[in-house]
Design a protein around this motif. Structure first.
Motif, PDB file in Angstrom:
ATOM      1  N   GLU A 122       0.738  -1.185  -0.079  1.00  0.00           N
ATOM      2  CA  GLU A 122       0.047  -0.089  -0.148  1.00  0.00           C
ATOM      3  C   GLU A 122       0.875   1.364   0.005  1.00  0.00           C
ATOM      4  O   GLU A 122       0.561   2.291  -0.691  1.00  0.00           O
ATOM      5  N   ARG A 123       1.861   1.125   0.634  1.00  0.00           N
ATOM      6  CA  ARG A 123       3.022   2.438   0.759  1.00  0.00           C
ATOM      7  C   ARG A 123       3.294   2.731  -0.561  1.00  0.00           C
ATOM      8  O   ARG A 123       3.547   3.679  -1.112  1.00  0.00           O
ATOM      9  N   ARG A 124       3.868   1.505  -1.332  1.00  0.00           N
ATOM     10  CA  ARG A 124       4.417   1.564  -2.472  1.00  0.00           C
ATOM     11  C   ARG A 124       3.441   2.165  -3.500  1.00  0.00           C
ATOM     12  O   ARG A 124       3.727   3.134  -4.354  1.00  0.00           O
ATOM     13  N   GLY A 125       2.213   1.681  -3.373  1.00  0.00           N
ATOM     14  CA  GLY A 125       0.972   2.237  -4.301  1.00  0.00           C
ATOM     15  C   GLY A 125       0.978   3.799  -4.133  1.00  0.00           C
ATOM     16  O   GLY A 125       0.535   4.433  -4.955  1.00  0.00           O
ATOM     17  N   ARG A 126       0.768   4.095  -2.870  1.00  0.00           N
ATOM     18  CA  ARG A 126       0.550   5.592  -2.463  1.00  0.00           C
ATOM     19  C   ARG A 126       1.862   6.653  -3.022  1.00  0.00           C
ATOM     20  O   ARG A 126       1.623   7.591  -3.557  1.00  0.00           O
ATOM     21  N   SER A 127       2.966   6.111  -2.999  1.00  0.00           N
ATOM     22  CA  SER A 127       4.161   6.827  -3.602  1.00  0.00           C
ATOM     23  C   SER A 127       3.794   6.822  -5.318  1.00  0.00           C
ATOM     24  O   SER A 127       4.380   7.999  -5.775  1.00  0.00           O
ATOM     25  N   GLY A 128       3.392   5.896  -5.803  1.00  0.00           N
ATOM     26  CA  GLY A 128       3.173   6.145  -7.356  1.00  0.00           C
ATOM     27  C   GLY A 128       4.308   5.746  -8.044  1.00  0.00           C
ATOM     28  O   GLY A 128       4.431   5.899  -9.595  1.00  0.00           O
ATOM     29  N   ARG A 129       5.524   5.437  -7.653  1.00  0.00           N
ATOM     30  CA  ARG A 129       6.787   5.270  -7.975  1.00  0.00           C
ATOM     31  C   ARG A 129       6.461   3.594  -8.607  1.00  0.00           C
ATOM     32  O   ARG A 129       6.348   2.698  -7.857  1.00  0.00           O
ATOM     33  N   PRO A 130       6.887   3.437  -9.880  1.00  0.00           N
ATOM     34  CA  PRO A 130       7.160   2.046 -10.261  1.00  0.00           C
ATOM     35  C   PRO A 130       8.061   1.216  -9.726  1.00  0.00           C
ATOM     36  O   PRO A 130       9.405   1.649  -9.246  1.00  0.00           O
ATOM     37  N   ALA A 131       7.911  -0.134  -9.439  1.00  0.00           N
ATOM     38  CA  ALA A 131       9.134  -0.959  -8.653  1.00  0.00           C
ATOM     39  C   ALA A 131      10.241  -1.170  -9.785  1.00  0.00           C
ATOM     40  O   ALA A 131       9.953  -1.381 -11.301  1.00  0.00           O
ATOM     41  N   ARG A 132      11.710  -1.124  -9.292  1.00  0.00           N
ATOM     42  CA  ARG A 132      12.669  -1.346 -10.307  1.00  0.00           C
ATOM     43  C   ARG A 132      12.704  -2.633 -10.553  1.00  0.00           C
ATOM     44  O   ARG A 132      12.500  -3.565  -9.599  1.00  0.00           O
ATOM     45  N   PRO A 137      18.843   0.252  -5.002  1.00  0.00           N
ATOM     46  CA  PRO A 137      19.988  -0.022  -3.616  1.00  0.00           C
ATOM     47  C   PRO A 137      19.255  -0.347  -2.283  1.00  0.00           C
ATOM     48  O   PRO A 137      19.763  -0.955  -1.421  1.00  0.00           O
ATOM     49  N   ALA A 138      18.009   0.157  -2.008  1.00  0.00           N
ATOM     50  CA  ALA A 138      17.344  -0.223  -0.888  1.00  0.00           C
ATOM     51  C   ALA A 138      17.149  -1.681  -0.349  1.00  0.00           C
ATOM     52  O   ALA A 138      17.345  -1.929   0.481  1.00  0.00           O
ATOM     53  N   LEU A 139      16.626  -2.484  -1.599  1.00  0.00           N
ATOM     54  CA  LEU A 139      16.547  -3.666  -1.447  1.00  0.00           C
ATOM     55  C   LEU A 139      18.109  -4.495  -1.305  1.00  0.00           C
ATOM     56  O   LEU A 139      17.958  -5.427  -0.513  1.00  0.00           O
ATOM     57  N   VAL A 160      12.277 -12.750   5.860  1.00  0.00           N
ATOM     58  CA  VAL A 160      12.674 -11.279   5.788  1.00  0.00           C
ATOM     59  C   VAL A 160      12.874 -10.916   4.358  1.00  0.00           C
ATOM     60  O   VAL A 160      12.388  -9.857   3.780  1.00  0.00           O
ATOM     61  N   TYR A 161      13.479 -11.827   3.452  1.00  0.00           N
ATOM     62  CA  TYR A 161      13.553 -11.765   2.155  1.00  0.00           C
ATOM     63  C   TYR A 161      12.368 -11.345   1.294  1.00  0.00           C
ATOM     64  O   TYR A 161      12.213 -10.524   0.684  1.00  0.00           O
ATOM     65  N   LEU A 162      11.357 -12.286   1.721  1.00  0.00           N
ATOM     66  CA  LEU A 162       9.980 -12.201   1.047  1.00  0.00           C
ATOM     67  C   LEU A 162       9.362 -10.796   1.369  1.00  0.00           C
ATOM     68  O   LEU A 162       8.896 -10.281   0.459  1.00  0.00           O
ATOM     69  N   SER A 163       9.400 -10.332   2.717  1.00  0.00           N
ATOM     70  CA  SER A 163       8.851  -8.963   3.051  1.00  0.00           C
ATOM     71  C   SER A 163       9.520  -7.975   2.274  1.00  0.00           C
ATOM     72  O   SER A 163       8.813  -7.036   1.738  1.00  0.00           O
ATOM     73  N   LEU A 164      10.899  -8.034   2.082  1.00  0.00           N
ATOM     74  CA  LEU A 164      11.865  -6.877   1.525  1.00  0.00           C
ATOM     75  C   LEU A 164      11.381  -7.015   0.035  1.00  0.00           C
ATOM     76  O   LEU A 164      11.001  -5.730  -0.794  1.00  0.00           O
ATOM     77  N   MET A 165      11.407  -8.162  -0.656  1.00  0.00           N
ATOM     78  CA  MET A 165      11.028  -8.238  -2.174  1.00  0.00           C
ATOM     79  C   MET A 165       9.831  -7.856  -2.495  1.00  0.00           C
ATOM     80  O   MET A 165       9.674  -7.105  -3.362  1.00  0.00           O
ATOM     81  N   ALA A 167       8.017  -5.619  -1.115  1.00  0.00           N
ATOM     82  CA  ALA A 167       8.025  -4.190  -0.948  1.00  0.00           C
ATOM     83  C   ALA A 167       8.601  -3.295  -2.042  1.00  0.00           C
ATOM     84  O   ALA A 167       8.088  -2.420  -2.559  1.00  0.00           O
ATOM     85  N   PHE A 168       9.688  -3.898  -2.569  1.00  0.00           N
ATOM     86  CA  PHE A 168      10.591  -3.257  -3.811  1.00  0.00           C
ATOM     87  C   PHE A 168      10.530  -4.013  -5.296  1.00  0.00           C
ATOM     88  O   PHE A 168      10.912  -3.212  -6.204  1.00  0.00           O
ATOM     89  N   LEU A 169       9.745  -5.092  -5.223  1.00  0.00           N
ATOM     90  CA  LEU A 169       9.659  -5.673  -6.563  1.00  0.00           C
ATOM     91  C   LEU A 169       8.326  -5.992  -6.974  1.00  0.00           C
ATOM     92  O   LEU A 169       7.552  -6.440  -6.166  1.00  0.00           O
ATOM     93  N   ASP A 170       7.853  -5.644  -8.317  1.00  0.00           N
ATOM     94  CA  ASP A 170       6.654  -5.921  -8.637  1.00  0.00           C
ATOM     95  C   ASP A 170       6.343  -7.042  -9.552  1.00  0.00           C
ATOM     96  O   ASP A 170       6.306  -7.526 -10.735  1.00  0.00           O
ATOM     97  N   GLU A 171       6.233  -8.339  -8.354  1.00  0.00           N
ATOM     98  CA  GLU A 171       6.089  -9.564  -8.962  1.00  0.00           C
ATOM     99  C   GLU A 171       4.997 -10.475  -8.255  1.00  0.00           C
ATOM    100  O   GLU A 171       4.816 -10.007  -7.251  1.00  0.00           O
ATOM    101  N   SER A 172       4.637 -11.412  -8.814  1.00  0.00           N
ATOM    102  CA  SER A 172       3.680 -12.454  -8.096  1.00  0.00           C
ATOM    103  C   SER A 172       4.387 -12.960  -6.907  1.00  0.00           C
ATOM    104  O   SER A 172       5.774 -13.109  -6.844  1.00  0.00           O
ATOM    105  N   LEU A 173       3.768 -13.571  -6.037  1.00  0.00           N
ATOM    106  CA  LEU A 173       4.243 -14.233  -4.709  1.00  0.00           C
ATOM    107  C   LEU A 173       5.071 -15.363  -4.966  1.00  0.00           C
ATOM    108  O   LEU A 173       6.275 -15.563  -4.490  1.00  0.00           O
ATOM    109  N   GLN A 174       4.698 -16.149  -5.968  1.00  0.00           N
ATOM    110  CA  GLN A 174       5.255 -17.282  -6.418  1.00  0.00           C
ATOM    111  C   GLN A 174       6.631 -17.113  -7.038  1.00  0.00           C
ATOM    112  O   GLN A 174       7.679 -17.880  -6.640  1.00  0.00           O
TER     113      GLN A 174
END
Length: 250
Positions: A122-132, A137-139, A160-165, A167-174
């Motif tokens: 949700e935070r990434r969606g509010r920022s409006g910035r597409p995922a790299r 660098p943050a990831l 921890v990896y899944l939580s970080l990814m 947030a920063f990657l626009d991919e499916s959970l699988q």
């Protein structure tokens, strides 16, 4: 021996699905009498085949992610080596103090993972910035720090990896889970290679966990597509609580 083997099967499957297999294998190794540091080292060595099996099971989801695996792998592998070195450099008394805290934090992460991932999306969606494509660098910095933790004590490293990814990657959970399995396997392999030459471990435990995790890791990818995440999370929390109690009692 049967209990350790079955723990390896469950740990390999859980590592592939949710990334918390150590919270199953570690309390069993403690229960059969291994000292905490020896149990941690034996566990790290034994779970490597499970990560390989999980990556094979997720090979379909890994297609098209080779460049991402290489870039993020270059960040996590040094962190795993640093964590493994800290495990052996710090005194056993430090391990006895640090690991119960890490297990407790891991349990909190497992319990909070759905809400945390939802908040990050949700935070990434509010920022409006597409995922790299590679997360930026943050990831990479977050994964590197998480890998130090993983090399020291791998419980919930994958969570921890899944939580970080997430947030920063626009991919499916699988697809993220497949990527997580490869990265965790790389960190475990680096730490295990270090432990082979520098640490004390129990060969019987290593072989039993390795055999079990190879079976569990291969089937974990298929199970992860069918079983409800809430049921798996409940199992991990239950076994993690056992591990925490055992550590505090010892």
């Amino acid at each position: 021996m049967a209990a350790v083997f079955l723990a390896g099967v469950a740990g390999g499957a859980l590592n592939t699905v949710v990334g918390s297999g150590t919270l199953v294998t570690f309390p069993v190794l403690l229960a059969v009498g291994l000292p905490p540091v020896t149990a941690t080292v034996s566990n790290a060595l034994g779970l490597v085949p499970g990560s390989v099996g999980g990556a094979v099971g997720y090979r379909r989801e890994l297609r098209g992610q080779r460049r991402r695996v290489l870039r993020l792998g270059a960040c996590v592998l040094p962190g795993g080596l640093v964590g493994a070195g800290l495990l052996l450099a710090l005194p056993t008394s430090a391990f006895d103090l640090i690991v119960p805290v890490l297990v407790g934090l891991a349990l909190v992460l497992v319990a909070a993972q759905p809400r945390l991932n939802r908040w990050l999306r949700e935070r990434r969606g509010r920022s409006g910035r597409p995922a790299r494509p590679d997360g930026g660098p943050a990831l990479r910095a977050g994964l590197a720090l998480a890998s130090v933790y993983g090399g020291y004590f791998s419980a919930s490293q994958g969570t921890v990896y899944l939580s970080l990814m997430g947030a920063f990657l626009d991919e499916s959970l699988q697809r993220l889970n497949a990527l997580k399995t490869v990265l965790v396997g790389g960190v475990n392999a680096v730490a295990a290679s270090f432990f082979l030459f520098a640490a004390e471990f129990d060969w019987t435990a290593v072989v039993l966990v390795a055999a079990g995790s190879a079976v569990g890791g291969r089937t974990g990818a298929g199970l992860g597509r069918r079983l409800p995440p809430a049921a798996l999370r409940a199992v991990v929390l239950g076994w993690g609580t056992v591990a925490l109690v055992l550590l505090l009692v010892r």
